[in-house]
Design an enzyme around this catalytic site. Structure first.
Site, PDB file in Angstrom:
ATOM      1  CG  HIS A 184      -1.952   0.937   1.387  1.00 54.01           C
ATOM      2  ND1 HIS A 184      -1.772   2.282   1.159  1.00 54.01           N
ATOM      3  CD2 HIS A 184      -3.241   0.782   1.736  1.00 54.01           C
ATOM      4  CE1 HIS A 184      -2.921   2.908   1.372  1.00 54.01           C
ATOM      5  NE2 HIS A 184      -3.835   2.019   1.720  1.00 54.01           N
ATOM      6  CD  GLU A 287      -3.440   1.384  -1.918  1.00 56.82           C
ATOM      7  OE1 GLU A 287      -3.912   0.289  -1.556  1.00 56.82           O
ATOM      8  OE2 GLU A 287      -4.003   2.470  -1.678  1.00 56.82           O
TER       9      GLU A 287
HETATM   10  O1  LIG Z   1      -6.912   4.088   6.855  1.00 59.98           O
HETATM   11  P1  LIG Z   1      -6.427   2.774   6.292  1.00 59.98           P
HETATM   12  O2  LIG Z   1      -7.109   1.583   6.929  1.00 59.98           O
HETATM   13  O3  LIG Z   1      -4.938   2.667   6.338  1.00 59.98           O
HETATM   14  O4  LIG Z   1      -6.859   2.752   4.772  1.00 59.98           O
HETATM   15  C1  LIG Z   1      -6.487   3.766   3.908  1.00 59.98           C
HETATM   16  C2  LIG Z   1      -7.067   3.512   2.516  1.00 59.98           C
HETATM   17  O5  LIG Z   1      -6.508   2.335   1.995  1.00 59.98           O
HETATM   18  C3  LIG Z   1      -6.889   1.962   0.647  1.00 59.98           C
HETATM   19  O6  LIG Z   1      -6.320   2.784  -0.288  1.00 59.98           O
HETATM   20  C4  LIG Z   1      -8.383   1.883   0.488  1.00 59.98           C
HETATM   21  O7  LIG Z   1      -8.759   1.719  -0.870  1.00 59.98           O
HETATM   22  C5  LIG Z   1      -9.061   3.091   1.074  1.00 59.98           C
HETATM   23  O8  LIG Z   1     -10.473   2.878   1.068  1.00 59.98           O
HETATM   24  C6  LIG Z   1      -8.584   3.359   2.498  1.00 59.98           C
HETATM   25  O9  LIG Z   1      -9.210   4.499   3.017  1.00 59.98           O
END
Ligand SMILES: O=P(O)(O)OC[C@H]1O[C@H](O)[C@H](O)[C@@H](O)[C@@H]1O
Length: 312
Positions: A184, A287
């Protein structure tokens, strides 16, 4: 703990372990996870680049080639150490599911390995002088409550002029299992206004901001509002063109046919305790994933490698 890690795994003039709690300002250390003393961070500096990696989460925090004025990765100035929570920025590992659990919303988002301590399997130098680190994690009675499988994960990191991150999933049980996952990556940019993501023209994506409708990308991706998309059937090479810092970051993936692009934009960013209000201007997540319909079945005794290479 830090001393023992250094005795066993340090590489003179190239790799050492430091106590991460001394790297974060005290007000950003909410609670230090108990499992391991201190908060060990691997600090690497070789002829090609500088990088840091937290054992907590098997999490690459920074990567800066020697030729670059700025880190390629974004780490929030408001990122905090908090037991049970991941760090905001760098390359969190999402596994064995990406996003919310498909059936049970009470389970943690993005799985459960980004907030566990990984152990060091090995450190070394490649023949070309790059630094290689392998970290590992295996199932426990506690993880089997969350996901009833026997597994071993290895994160295989090579720091050179390119950063290579391989995430290897091994099925140690007797039944096949299916995973979704992500490296990510938070890329640092001069200003989101000058960013264009190349390589996704004419690919289909699931628009999570608009409730999961499917759309088709026309041209480069530019970001001027909240973006949360799963692109499908993507090519193995994407790039982030940053006109503010006049640089282009290349992202080369293997074992992945999907990619997620995320920026929370102003309103959502303001709700994150671990993001400053204007941080949404400084990063974009592109990602390397197996997400959406890109799901991976791993058979007993087999392994699967997801890989992302990043360079300027
Ligand atoms: O806040 P987190 O759990 O780290 O997630 C952060 C982000 O991750 C990804 O990119 C998802 O597609 C998003 O929907 C999410 O908001």
């Amino acid at each position: 703990m830090i001393n023992q890690l250094n005795d066993r795994y340090a590489i003179d003039g190239q790799l050492k372990f430091i106590d991460g709690t001394t790297e974060f300002p005290p007000d950003r250390i909410i609670s230090v996870p108990e499992e391991v003393e201190g908060f060990p961070i691997i600090q690497i500096e070789n002829n090609f680049a500088k990088a840091t990696i937290a054992l907590y989460g098997g999490h690459v925090l920074s990567f800066q080639p020697m030729t670059e004025a700025e880190d390629l990765l974004f780490l929030s100035e408001s990122a905090r150490i908090q037991a049970g929570k991941g760090l905001r920025g760098g390359i969190p590992v999402c596994w064995p599911w990406f996003g919310p659990h498909p059936e049970d919303s009470t389970l943690p988002s993005h799985g459960f390995v980004r907030n566990r301590f990984w152990s060091v399997l090995s450190t070394g130098t490649t023949p070309g002088g790059e630094t290689q680190i392998q970290l590992g994690l295996t199932d426990t009675p506690e993880t089997r409550e969350l996901w009833p499988h026997a597994w071993e994960l290895v994160i295989d990191i090579v720091v050179g002029d390119t950063l290579t991150v391989g995430l290897i999933t091994r099925n140690q049980g007797n039944e096949p299992f299916t995973i979704t996952q992500a490296l990510h990556t938070y890329f640092q940019v001069g200003n989101i206004d000058g960013v264009r993501i190349l390589g996704l023209d004419r690919t289909e994506y699931i628009d999570k901001v608009e409730g999961g409708v499917q759309k088709s990308q026309a041209g480069v991706v530019e970001i001027d509002s909240e973006v949360d998309r799963i692109y499908m059937n993507v090519p193995p090479k994407l790039a982030i063109d940053d006109s503010t810092w006049k640089r282009q970051i290349q992202i080369l993936s293997k074992g992945s046919s999907s990619a997620v692009v995320w920026n929370p934009w102003s309103e959502k960013a303001a709700k994150f305790a671990d993001l400053s209000d204007d941080d949404y201007l400084r990063f974009v997540c592109v990602e390397t994933t197996n997400a959406g319909p890109d799901q991976i079945e791993v058979f007993p005794g087999h392994e699967y490698r997801l890989e992302s290479k990043i360079r300027n």
